[in-house]
Design a protein around this motif. Structure first.
Motif, mmCIF file in Angstrom:
data_model
loop_
_atom_site.group_PDB
_atom_site.id
_atom_site.type_symbol
_atom_site.label_atom_id
_atom_site.label_comp_id
_atom_site.label_asym_id
_atom_site.label_seq_id
_atom_site.Cartn_x
_atom_site.Cartn_y
_atom_site.Cartn_z
ATOM 1 N N ILE A 64 6.026 9.519 96.470
ATOM 2 C CA ILE A 64 5.624 8.175 96.040
ATOM 3 C C ILE A 64 5.742 8.062 94.526
ATOM 4 C CG2 ILE A 64 3.688 6.552 95.878
ATOM 5 C CD1 ILE A 64 2.690 7.765 98.576
ATOM 6 N N MET A 65 5.070 8.952 93.825
ATOM 7 C CA MET A 65 4.945 8.830 92.371
ATOM 8 C C MET A 65 6.273 8.976 91.629
ATOM 9 S SD MET A 65 1.310 10.767 91.882
ATOM 10 C CE MET A 65 1.324 10.554 90.127
ATOM 11 N N MET A 66 7.149 9.828 92.126
ATOM 12 C CA MET A 66 8.423 10.046 91.434
ATOM 13 C C MET A 66 9.316 8.798 91.448
ATOM 14 S SD MET A 66 8.414 13.134 90.193
ATOM 15 C CE MET A 66 10.087 13.671 89.975
ATOM 16 N N PHE A 67 9.010 7.852 92.325
ATOM 17 C CA PHE A 67 9.867 6.669 92.433
ATOM 18 C C PHE A 67 9.254 5.424 91.808
ATOM 19 C CE2 PHE A 67 11.757 9.648 95.231
ATOM 20 C CZ PHE A 67 13.116 9.382 95.124
ATOM 21 N N ILE A 68 8.048 5.542 91.269
ATOM 22 C CA ILE A 68 7.409 4.411 90.593
ATOM 23 C C ILE A 68 8.287 3.851 89.470
ATOM 24 C CG2 ILE A 68 5.473 3.811 89.068
ATOM 25 C CD1 ILE A 68 3.664 5.422 90.981
ATOM 26 N N PRO A 69 8.946 4.680 88.662
ATOM 27 C CA PRO A 69 9.779 4.115 87.578
ATOM 28 C C PRO A 69 10.867 3.149 88.048
ATOM 29 C CG PRO A 69 9.409 6.446 87.190
ATOM 30 C CD PRO A 69 8.877 6.144 88.572
ATOM 31 N N PHE A 70 11.322 3.274 89.282
ATOM 32 C CA PHE A 70 12.370 2.375 89.761
ATOM 33 C C PHE A 70 11.850 0.963 90.041
ATOM 34 C CE2 PHE A 70 13.896 6.662 90.647
ATOM 35 C CZ PHE A 70 15.072 6.621 89.911
ATOM 36 N N GLY A 71 10.550 0.800 90.066
ATOM 37 C CA GLY A 71 9.972 -0.534 90.180
ATOM 38 C C GLY A 71 10.153 -1.355 88.918
ATOM 39 N N PHE A 72 10.559 -0.706 87.834
ATOM 40 C CA PHE A 72 10.779 -1.365 86.548
ATOM 41 C C PHE A 72 12.243 -1.741 86.319
ATOM 42 C CE2 PHE A 72 6.802 0.744 86.132
ATOM 43 C CZ PHE A 72 6.066 0.053 85.177
ATOM 44 N N LEU A 73 13.097 -1.543 87.311
ATOM 45 C CA LEU A 73 14.524 -1.825 87.129
ATOM 46 C C LEU A 73 14.812 -3.275 86.743
ATOM 47 C CD1 LEU A 73 16.153 0.327 89.944
ATOM 48 C CD2 LEU A 73 16.431 0.602 87.465
ATOM 49 N N GLY A 74 13.873 -4.165 87.015
ATOM 50 C CA GLY A 74 14.028 -5.565 86.607
ATOM 51 C C GLY A 74 14.146 -5.731 85.103
ATOM 52 N N TRP A 75 13.698 -4.739 84.342
ATOM 53 C CA TRP A 75 13.838 -4.792 82.888
ATOM 54 C C TRP A 75 15.283 -4.599 82.469
ATOM 55 C CZ3 TRP A 75 9.100 -1.508 80.918
ATOM 56 C CH2 TRP A 75 7.941 -2.273 81.027
ATOM 57 N N ILE A 76 16.061 -3.955 83.298
ATOM 58 C CA ILE A 76 17.472 -3.744 82.992
ATOM 59 C C ILE A 76 18.341 -4.752 83.742
ATOM 60 C CG2 ILE A 76 19.407 -2.118 83.149
ATOM 61 C CD1 ILE A 76 17.353 0.146 82.961
ATOM 62 N N PHE A 77 18.018 -4.949 85.008
ATOM 63 C CA PHE A 77 18.761 -5.866 85.878
ATOM 64 C C PHE A 77 17.831 -6.996 86.297
ATOM 65 C CE2 PHE A 77 20.260 -1.506 86.646
ATOM 66 C CZ PHE A 77 21.568 -1.625 86.172
ATOM 67 N N PRO A 78 17.891 -8.148 85.605
ATOM 68 C CA PRO A 78 16.944 -9.240 85.859
ATOM 69 C C PRO A 78 16.839 -9.673 87.330
ATOM 70 C CG PRO A 78 18.185 -9.687 83.869
ATOM 71 C CD PRO A 78 18.789 -8.459 84.495
ATOM 72 N N ARG A 79 17.920 -9.555 88.098
ATOM 73 C CA ARG A 79 17.854 -9.936 89.516
ATOM 74 C C ARG A 79 16.880 -9.049 90.291
ATOM 75 N NH1 ARG A 79 23.327 -10.473 92.413
ATOM 76 N NH2 ARG A 79 21.975 -11.463 93.926
ATOM 77 N N LEU A 80 16.642 -7.830 89.783
ATOM 78 C CA LEU A 80 15.759 -6.902 90.478
ATOM 79 C C LEU A 80 14.289 -7.116 90.145
ATOM 80 C CD1 LEU A 80 17.867 -3.619 90.398
ATOM 81 C CD2 LEU A 80 17.774 -5.417 92.145
ATOM 82 N N LYS A 81 13.979 -8.181 89.411
ATOM 83 C CA LYS A 81 12.574 -8.571 89.237
ATOM 84 C C LYS A 81 12.027 -9.146 90.535
ATOM 85 C CE LYS A 81 12.327 -9.251 84.307
ATOM 86 N NZ LYS A 81 11.969 -10.135 83.202
ATOM 87 N N ASP A 82 12.929 -9.690 91.341
ATOM 88 C CA ASP A 82 12.556 -10.218 92.653
ATOM 89 C C ASP A 82 12.356 -9.040 93.608
ATOM 90 O OD1 ASP A 82 12.399 -12.378 94.746
ATOM 91 O OD2 ASP A 82 14.157 -11.271 95.485
ATOM 92 N N LEU A 83 11.200 -8.988 94.255
ATOM 93 C CA LEU A 83 10.865 -7.841 95.105
ATOM 94 C C LEU A 83 11.851 -7.656 96.249
ATOM 95 C CD1 LEU A 83 8.932 -5.516 95.671
ATOM 96 C CD2 LEU A 83 7.544 -7.100 97.032
ATOM 97 N N LYS A 84 12.291 -8.734 96.862
ATOM 98 C CA LYS A 84 13.257 -8.603 97.964
ATOM 99 C C LYS A 84 14.568 -7.999 97.490
ATOM 100 C CE LYS A 84 11.621 -12.352 100.898
ATOM 101 N NZ LYS A 84 11.944 -13.637 101.502
ATOM 102 N N MET A 85 15.051 -8.459 96.354
ATOM 103 C CA MET A 85 16.302 -7.923 95.815
ATOM 104 C C MET A 85 16.139 -6.456 95.421
ATOM 105 S SD MET A 85 18.675 -10.109 96.077
ATOM 106 C CE MET A 85 19.909 -9.335 95.058
ATOM 107 N N LEU A 86 14.988 -6.125 94.830
ATOM 108 C CA LEU A 86 14.719 -4.739 94.451
ATOM 109 C C LEU A 86 14.685 -3.851 95.687
ATOM 110 C CD1 LEU A 86 13.949 -2.622 92.299
ATOM 111 C CD2 LEU A 86 11.561 -3.301 92.654
#
Length: 140
Positions: A64-86
């Motif tokens: 679980i914890m090792m993948f928390i940083p990927f929840g921030f990908l919206g900072w690089i790819f704005p489309r991934l701010k949307d939870l469904k797209m992420l």
């Protein structure tokens, strides 16, 4: 400031995580291709059959914890701010990684890993939203 730091760190972090998933933590090539597709059951069996709590924490919480940083990908790819797209992007990527573990026999394709990893991404997404609301001046 946080976004710049994240953009610098996420690529090496991803490479490190891939190393752990294929070569690290005492990994070896299995003789057979292994797959566990029953959700939750393999994690429950792992917890039940493991004597040491340290192993349980490292494997289950680590997934679980090792993948928390990927929840921030919206900072690089704005489309991934949307939870469904992420979720769509992440689940697609993690299924490919799990399949590579299966085909190379350097791991086990486990549905539970996909579930736990995705939960970590969700926690990261929630944390990103919290940080953006509370500490917006630190993000830029």
């Amino acid at each position: 400031m946080l976004k710049k730091f994240y953009k610098i760190v996420i690529v090496p972090y991803t490479l490190f995580l891939l190393y752990l998933m294929f070569l690290g933590m005492g990994r070896f090539q299995y003789e057979d291709n292994l797959i566990r597709i029953e959700p939750v059951l393999s994690t429950v069996q792992f917890i039940h059959n493991t004597i040491g709590w340290k192993d349980i924490v490292i494997i289950v919480l680590g997934n679980i914890m090792m993948f928390i940083p990927f929840g921030f990908l919206g900072w690089i790819f704005p489309r991934l701010k949307d939870l469904k797209m992420l979720f769509y992007a992440f689940i697609s990527a993690i299924v490919i990684v799990e399949a590579l573990q299966y085909f190379t026999r350097m791991g086990i394709f486990e549905v539970d890993d996909i579930i736990l990893n995705t939960f970590g991404v969700y926690l990261g997404w929630l944390l990103r939203r919290f940080i953006e609301k509370r500490f917006s001046r630190l993000i830029l």
